[in-house]
Design an enzyme around this catalytic site. Sequence first.
Site, PDB file in Angstrom:
ATOM      1  CB  SER A 134      -0.841  -0.123   1.404  1.00 24.38           C
ATOM      2  OG  SER A 134      -1.754   1.147   0.922  1.00 24.38           O
ATOM      3  CE1 TYR A 148      -0.482   4.888  -5.841  1.00 26.68           C
ATOM      4  CE2 TYR A 148      -0.286   6.311  -3.823  1.00 26.68           C
ATOM      5  CZ  TYR A 148       0.150   5.337  -4.332  1.00 26.68           C
ATOM      6  OH  TYR A 148       1.425   4.504  -3.985  1.00 26.68           O
ATOM      7  CE  LYS A 152      -0.930   1.915  -3.563  1.00 22.02           C
ATOM      8  NZ  LYS A 152      -0.633   0.668  -3.702  1.00 22.02           N
TER       9      LYS A 152
END
Length: 289
Positions: A134, A148, A152
């Site tokens: 991650s 993004y 994550k």
Amino acid sequence: MSKIWLITGSARGLGRDIVEAALAAGDEVLATARDPGRLDDLKPIYGDRLRTFALDVTDMRAAEAAVEAAVAAFGRLDVLVNNAGFGYMAPFEQASEAEFRAQIDTNFYGVVNLTRAALPVMRKQRAGHIINVSSVGGRVSTPGMSAYQAAKWAVGGFTEVVAKEAAPFGVKLIALEPGGMRTDWGHTARGHAPALLPDYEPSVGAIQRLLQQYVGNEAGDPAKVAKVIVDLSRRESLPAHLLLGSDAQYVFGLAEAERRQDAEAWAEVTTSTDFDEVDLSVLGKLRSE
């Protein structure tokens, strides 16, 4: 006993370092990438201990085929590293639907797809490690990184839940949360930034200017991260999350302090929505199980 690995995003950056670290440890690896030919230079060195496989992690059938290929080549699967991922920097308003979805599909659903394919194999073995790469971005928020970091954050929650589900049959999961590493991630993120609308200069623009100074000077050494991952593959006890890098530790600390401050400041409002009499004892049992 040597380990059998399946590693995604292996052609460059951290993924390639993980491949080399696992092979150097005497293990066997199925290295996957969209272009596995970029690993051909390693084959004369490691022979049949390295196999490669063309994989788009967003394709569930391809994920299943990759796991099948690892088992067919080596007889089992001990370690899955979900490393494939990328990020583009843009204000949410200026990110196209296709760009946003592509980041979610790769960074989150890629992890889901490979985990779904590998878990039945590991469950039958009663053993296995699933290591999800991650980011500290899965614990903090950075203007310009909405897609993004949404992915994550999802990876962190997904990993933690499945780790609890799989613990009774010996399969271990961990979400690694590195800070900046000296790979080409930062160049890719900055390279796709649009011309900002003026209203986003104080937020996203400030982060862009920070990255101009930080890219190439990141704290994290991907080769050292890869060695940590090999070490984790040998451990019987893993944390749900593991920060990597002093920068990750620093920004996470700032974010946690802000959350604690907000929680304390708004505690009266938080509890104001309860019925007059509330018994929370059952929740203590849930946490202990």
